[in-house]
Design a protein around this motif. Sequence first.
Motif, PDB file in Angstrom:
ATOM      1  N   UNK A   1       0.838  -1.169   0.000  1.00  0.00           N
ATOM      2  CA  UNK A   1       0.000   0.000   0.000  1.00  0.00           C
ATOM      3  C   UNK A   1       0.879   1.226   0.000  1.00  0.00           C
ATOM      4  N   UNK A   2       0.367   2.301  -0.565  1.00  0.00           N
ATOM      5  CA  UNK A   2       1.150   3.527  -0.718  1.00  0.00           C
ATOM      6  C   UNK A   2       0.452   4.691  -0.024  1.00  0.00           C
ATOM      7  N   UNK A   3       1.243   5.488   0.704  1.00  0.00           N
ATOM      8  CA  UNK A   3       0.729   6.704   1.338  1.00  0.00           C
ATOM      9  C   UNK A   3       1.504   7.881   0.770  1.00  0.00           C
ATOM     10  N   UNK A   4       0.785   8.810   0.142  1.00  0.00           N
ATOM     11  CA  UNK A   4       1.380  10.014  -0.415  1.00  0.00           C
ATOM     12  C   UNK A   4       1.093  11.192   0.505  1.00  0.00           C
ATOM     13  N   UNK A   5       2.139  11.790   1.046  1.00  0.00           N
ATOM     14  CA  UNK A   5       2.040  12.959   1.917  1.00  0.00           C
ATOM     15  C   UNK A   5       2.182  14.204   1.032  1.00  0.00           C
ATOM     16  N   UNK A   6       1.208  15.097   1.075  1.00  0.00           N
ATOM     17  CA  UNK A   6       1.248  16.332   0.302  1.00  0.00           C
ATOM     18  C   UNK A   6       1.311  17.522   1.249  1.00  0.00           C
ATOM     19  N   UNK A   7       2.447  18.247   1.227  1.00  0.00           N
ATOM     20  CA  UNK A   7       2.581  19.444   2.037  1.00  0.00           C
ATOM     21  C   UNK A   7       2.028  20.617   1.235  1.00  0.00           C
ATOM     22  N   UNK A   8       0.928  21.185   1.701  1.00  0.00           N
ATOM     23  CA  UNK A   8       0.208  22.202   0.943  1.00  0.00           C
ATOM     24  C   UNK A   8       0.977  23.520   0.817  1.00  0.00           C
ATOM     25  N   UNK A 108      -1.548  17.990   4.301  1.00  0.00           N
ATOM     26  CA  UNK A 108      -1.281  18.696   5.549  1.00  0.00           C
ATOM     27  C   UNK A 108      -0.695  20.068   5.235  1.00  0.00           C
ATOM     28  N   UNK A 109      -0.822  20.977   6.194  1.00  0.00           N
ATOM     29  CA  UNK A 109      -0.277  22.328   6.057  1.00  0.00           C
ATOM     30  C   UNK A 109       0.498  22.665   7.331  1.00  0.00           C
ATOM     31  N   UNK A 110       0.826  23.922   7.509  1.00  0.00           N
ATOM     32  CA  UNK A 110       1.608  24.328   8.676  1.00  0.00           C
ATOM     33  C   UNK A 110       0.934  24.015   9.992  1.00  0.00           C
ATOM     34  N   UNK A 111      -0.392  24.102  10.032  1.00  0.00           N
ATOM     35  CA  UNK A 111      -1.109  23.847  11.287  1.00  0.00           C
ATOM     36  C   UNK A 111      -1.178  22.367  11.646  1.00  0.00           C
ATOM     37  N   UNK A 112      -0.960  21.487  10.685  1.00  0.00           N
ATOM     38  CA  UNK A 112      -1.018  20.046  10.940  1.00  0.00           C
ATOM     39  C   UNK A 112       0.323  19.360  10.666  1.00  0.00           C
ATOM     40  N   UNK A 113       1.375  20.161  10.564  1.00  0.00           N
ATOM     41  CA  UNK A 113       2.701  19.647  10.246  1.00  0.00           C
ATOM     42  C   UNK A 113       3.208  18.632  11.269  1.00  0.00           C
ATOM     43  N   UNK A 114       3.034  18.905  12.551  1.00  0.00           N
ATOM     44  CA  UNK A 114       3.525  17.984  13.584  1.00  0.00           C
ATOM     45  C   UNK A 114       2.842  16.620  13.484  1.00  0.00           C
ATOM     46  N   UNK A 115       1.543  16.619  13.225  1.00  0.00           N
ATOM     47  CA  UNK A 115       0.827  15.355  13.048  1.00  0.00           C
ATOM     48  C   UNK A 115       1.331  14.586  11.834  1.00  0.00           C
ATOM     49  N   UNK A 116       1.655  15.312  10.770  1.00  0.00           N
ATOM     50  CA  UNK A 116       2.188  14.671   9.565  1.00  0.00           C
ATOM     51  C   UNK A 116       3.562  14.066   9.840  1.00  0.00           C
ATOM     52  N   UNK A 117       4.386  14.796  10.582  1.00  0.00           N
ATOM     53  CA  UNK A 117       5.709  14.262  10.930  1.00  0.00           C
ATOM     54  C   UNK A 117       5.590  12.995  11.763  1.00  0.00           C
ATOM     55  N   UNK A 118       4.680  13.007  12.698  1.00  0.00           N
ATOM     56  CA  UNK A 118       4.473  11.832  13.541  1.00  0.00           C
ATOM     57  C   UNK A 118       3.987  10.650  12.694  1.00  0.00           C
ATOM     58  N   UNK A 119       3.023  10.887  11.808  1.00  0.00           N
ATOM     59  CA  UNK A 119       2.516   9.816  10.941  1.00  0.00           C
ATOM     60  C   UNK A 119       3.637   9.266  10.059  1.00  0.00           C
TER      61      UNK A 119
END
Length: 145
Positions: A1-8, A108-119
């Motif tokens: 499975x593939x997860x694509x992280x997009x930093x807005x 994800x964007x700046x407000x959800x960056x920490x959650x994205x890093x953790x994921x």
Amino acid sequence: MQVDFYQLAGTPPEQVIASISDKVLEGDGRLLIVAEDESYLAKLDRILWNQGTSSFLPHGLAGGSDDARQPILLSTSPDAPNQARNMLIADGTWREAALTYDRSFYLFDGSTLEGARLAWKLLAGREGVERRYWAREGGKWVKKA
């Protein structure tokens, strides 16, 4: 499975959602778009009517009698009555259910960056999971990792 992280990083999420939705449909796929905020999903519903190659992207809000028939379904739940094998997390809140799909898109964007890093860290080394990180550069999406 593939997860694509997009930093807005300033790119409107609706623009990215419409683009990904269009590409999934072009490949004859189905997509579940998930966000907790029902008002945001209603806004997205209106926006998707004016996108894509045929002037709109066929979709519906979850909870209707035709959920199973929708190529793109907007929902607060990670369950896919439309049998989607692709999930897009539109609100920056990681959901483990994303790993039950063939491919997931995590915006994800700046407000959800920490959650994205953790994921990103939690998915490192997980068997069967391929992570990709995309960022906008010169008006185009560039794969960074």
